[in-house]
Design a protein around this motif. Structure first.
Motif, PDB file in Angstrom:
ATOM      1  N   GLY A   6       0.810  -1.196   0.000  1.00 48.62           N
ATOM      2  CA  GLY A   6       0.000   0.000   0.000  1.00 48.62           C
ATOM      3  C   GLY A   6       0.851   1.256   0.000  1.00 48.62           C
ATOM      4  O   GLY A   6       1.894   1.322   0.644  1.00 48.62           O
ATOM      5  N   GLU A   7       0.418   2.209  -0.762  1.00 44.58           N
ATOM      6  CA  GLU A   7       1.085   3.508  -0.853  1.00 44.58           C
ATOM      7  C   GLU A   7       0.003   4.556  -1.020  1.00 44.58           C
ATOM      8  O   GLU A   7      -1.154   4.240  -1.288  1.00 44.58           O
ATOM      9  N   PHE A   8       0.391   5.824  -0.890  1.00 48.56           N
ATOM     10  CA  PHE A   8      -0.593   6.890  -0.990  1.00 48.56           C
ATOM     11  C   PHE A   8       0.067   8.209  -1.346  1.00 48.56           C
ATOM     12  O   PHE A   8       1.268   8.387  -1.159  1.00 48.56           O
ATOM     13  N   ILE A   9      -0.756   9.109  -1.865  1.00 47.06           N
ATOM     14  CA  ILE A   9      -0.401  10.512  -2.065  1.00 47.06           C
ATOM     15  C   ILE A   9      -1.551  11.304  -1.477  1.00 47.06           C
ATOM     16  O   ILE A   9      -2.722  11.028  -1.767  1.00 47.06           O
ATOM     17  N   VAL A  10      -1.244  12.282  -0.639  1.00 42.24           N
ATOM     18  CA  VAL A  10      -2.266  13.111   0.005  1.00 42.24           C
ATOM     19  C   VAL A  10      -1.996  14.574  -0.346  1.00 42.24           C
ATOM     20  O   VAL A  10      -0.877  15.050  -0.193  1.00 42.24           O
ATOM     21  N   THR A  11      -3.044  15.276  -0.809  1.00 38.40           N
ATOM     22  CA  THR A  11      -2.923  16.678  -1.189  1.00 38.40           C
ATOM     23  C   THR A  11      -4.148  17.436  -0.701  1.00 38.40           C
ATOM     24  O   THR A  11      -5.276  16.973  -0.894  1.00 38.40           O
ATOM     25  N   LYS A  31      -1.208   3.838   9.436  1.00 36.43           N
ATOM     26  CA  LYS A  31      -0.577   4.777  10.370  1.00 36.43           C
ATOM     27  C   LYS A  31       0.186   5.868   9.620  1.00 36.43           C
ATOM     28  O   LYS A  31       0.036   7.056   9.923  1.00 36.43           O
ATOM     29  N   SER A  32       0.982   5.490   8.636  1.00 35.96           N
ATOM     30  CA  SER A  32       1.726   6.483   7.846  1.00 35.96           C
ATOM     31  C   SER A  32       0.765   7.431   7.131  1.00 35.96           C
ATOM     32  O   SER A  32       0.978   8.642   7.096  1.00 35.96           O
ATOM     33  N   PHE A  33      -0.294   6.851   6.566  1.00 37.81           N
ATOM     34  CA  PHE A  33      -1.299   7.659   5.894  1.00 37.81           C
ATOM     35  C   PHE A  33      -1.941   8.643   6.871  1.00 37.81           C
ATOM     36  O   PHE A  33      -2.080   9.834   6.574  1.00 37.81           O
ATOM     37  N   ALA A  34      -2.341   8.168   8.036  1.00 36.25           N
ATOM     38  CA  ALA A  34      -3.013   9.023   9.018  1.00 36.25           C
ATOM     39  C   ALA A  34      -2.127  10.198   9.418  1.00 36.25           C
ATOM     40  O   ALA A  34      -2.611  11.324   9.578  1.00 36.25           O
ATOM     41  N   ASP A  35      -0.835   9.949   9.574  1.00 36.75           N
ATOM     42  CA  ASP A  35       0.090  11.030   9.926  1.00 36.75           C
ATOM     43  C   ASP A  35       0.173  12.068   8.811  1.00 36.75           C
ATOM     44  O   ASP A  35       0.088  13.270   9.064  1.00 36.75           O
ATOM     45  N   ALA A  36       0.328  11.618   7.566  1.00 41.29           N
ATOM     46  CA  ALA A  36       0.404  12.533   6.426  1.00 41.29           C
ATOM     47  C   ALA A  36      -0.922  13.259   6.213  1.00 41.29           C
ATOM     48  O   ALA A  36      -0.956  14.459   5.915  1.00 41.29           O
ATOM     49  N   GLN A  42      -4.864  19.703   8.626  1.00 38.88           N
ATOM     50  CA  GLN A  42      -4.801  20.518   9.838  1.00 38.88           C
ATOM     51  C   GLN A  42      -5.383  21.926   9.678  1.00 38.88           C
ATOM     52  O   GLN A  42      -6.088  22.404  10.557  1.00 38.88           O
ATOM     53  N   GLU A  43      -5.110  22.574   8.561  1.00 42.00           N
ATOM     54  CA  GLU A  43      -5.624  23.932   8.359  1.00 42.00           C
ATOM     55  C   GLU A  43      -7.144  23.974   8.204  1.00 42.00           C
ATOM     56  O   GLU A  43      -7.749  25.034   8.315  1.00 42.00           O
ATOM     57  N   LEU A  44      -7.757  22.837   7.972  1.00 44.54           N
ATOM     58  CA  LEU A  44      -9.211  22.764   7.798  1.00 44.54           C
ATOM     59  C   LEU A  44      -9.947  22.510   9.110  1.00 44.54           C
ATOM     60  O   LEU A  44     -11.167  22.671   9.168  1.00 44.54           O
ATOM     61  N   PHE A  45      -9.236  22.089  10.138  1.00 47.23           N
ATOM     62  CA  PHE A  45      -9.883  21.741  11.405  1.00 47.23           C
ATOM     63  C   PHE A  45     -10.705  22.924  11.927  1.00 47.23           C
ATOM     64  O   PHE A  45     -10.262  24.052  11.928  1.00 47.23           O
ATOM     65  N   GLY A  46     -11.932  22.622  12.330  1.00 46.73           N
ATOM     66  CA  GLY A  46     -12.838  23.649  12.829  1.00 46.73           C
ATOM     67  C   GLY A  46     -13.756  24.205  11.761  1.00 46.73           C
ATOM     68  O   GLY A  46     -14.691  24.938  12.055  1.00 46.73           O
TER      69      GLY A  46
END
Length: 151
Positions: A6-11, A31-36, A42-46
Motif C-alpha cells: 500500500g502507498e498513498f499521495i495526500v494533497t 498509520k503512515s497515511f493518518a500522519d500525512a 490541519q488547516e481545515l480543522f474547525g
C-alpha cells in the motif's frame, strides 16, 4: 503485484483532502497515511471539509487496518470532516472495497458516496458547497501520474 504494501499521495485542494491510495493496506500503511493526512488536513480543522479518496489496484484493507482506518476517520469527524467521495474507477476489487469502506464509515456522522470518476466526486462535493481548487487538483493529478509512471 505493483503495490505490495500500500502507498498513498495526500494533497489538500481547497476544502478537500484528496488521497490517491495504491494497493492493499496494512496497519503500518494506515498509520503512515493518518500522519500525512493529519498534516494536510490541519488547516481545515474547525471548518466544514471533505475527502476525495481514489483507489488503485487491490484496494483492500487487512482487518486490523480496516479497524484502524475507522478509528482515524471517526477522529476527523468532530474536527469538521462531513463528506467523503470514493472514486473506484481504478480499483480491481470494487465490490470488496465498497463493503470494507461501508463498514468503516457506518454509524459515523459523515456522508459518503461511491463514484466511478474523479469528476463525479468533485461535482458531488461542489453541490455540497465545498470549494475544491482546480490548481491544487492539477498538482495532485501530476503527482499521481508521476508515481504511476515510475512502475
Amino acid at each position: 503485484m505493483r503495490y505490495a504494501h500500500g502507498e498513498f499521495i495526500v494533497t489538500r485542494c481547497g476544502d478537500a483532502v484528496v488521497t490517491q491510495a495504491f494497493g492493499p493496506w496494512n496497519q503500518e500503511c494506515v498509520k503512515s497515511f493518518a500522519d500525512a493526512y493529519r498534516v494536510s488536513a490541519q488547516e481545515l480543522f474547525g471548518k466544514k471539509w471533505c475527502n476525495i479518496v481514489c483507489v488503485t489496484g487491490e484496494s483492500l484493507l487487512i482487518p486490523d487496518a480496516e479497524a484502524q482506518l475507522r478509528e482515524r476517520t471517526a477522529a476527523m469527524q468532530p474536527l469538521g470532516l462531513t463528506h467523503i467521495a470514493v472514486v473506484l474507477s481504478d480499483s480491481t476489487a470494487k465490490a470488496t472495497t465498497k463493503v470494507q469502506l461501508k463498514r468503516t464509515y457506518k454509524g459515523l456522522s459523515i456522508e459518503f458516496k461511491f463514484v466511478e470518476l474523479f469528476e463525479e466526486a468533485v461535482e458531488w462535493l461542489s453541490e455540497h458547497r465545498f470549494n475544491i481548487e482546480p490548481e491544487d487538483i492539477s498538482s495532485h493529478l501530476a503527482k499521481v501520474a508521476a508515481k504511476q509512471g515510475s512502475f
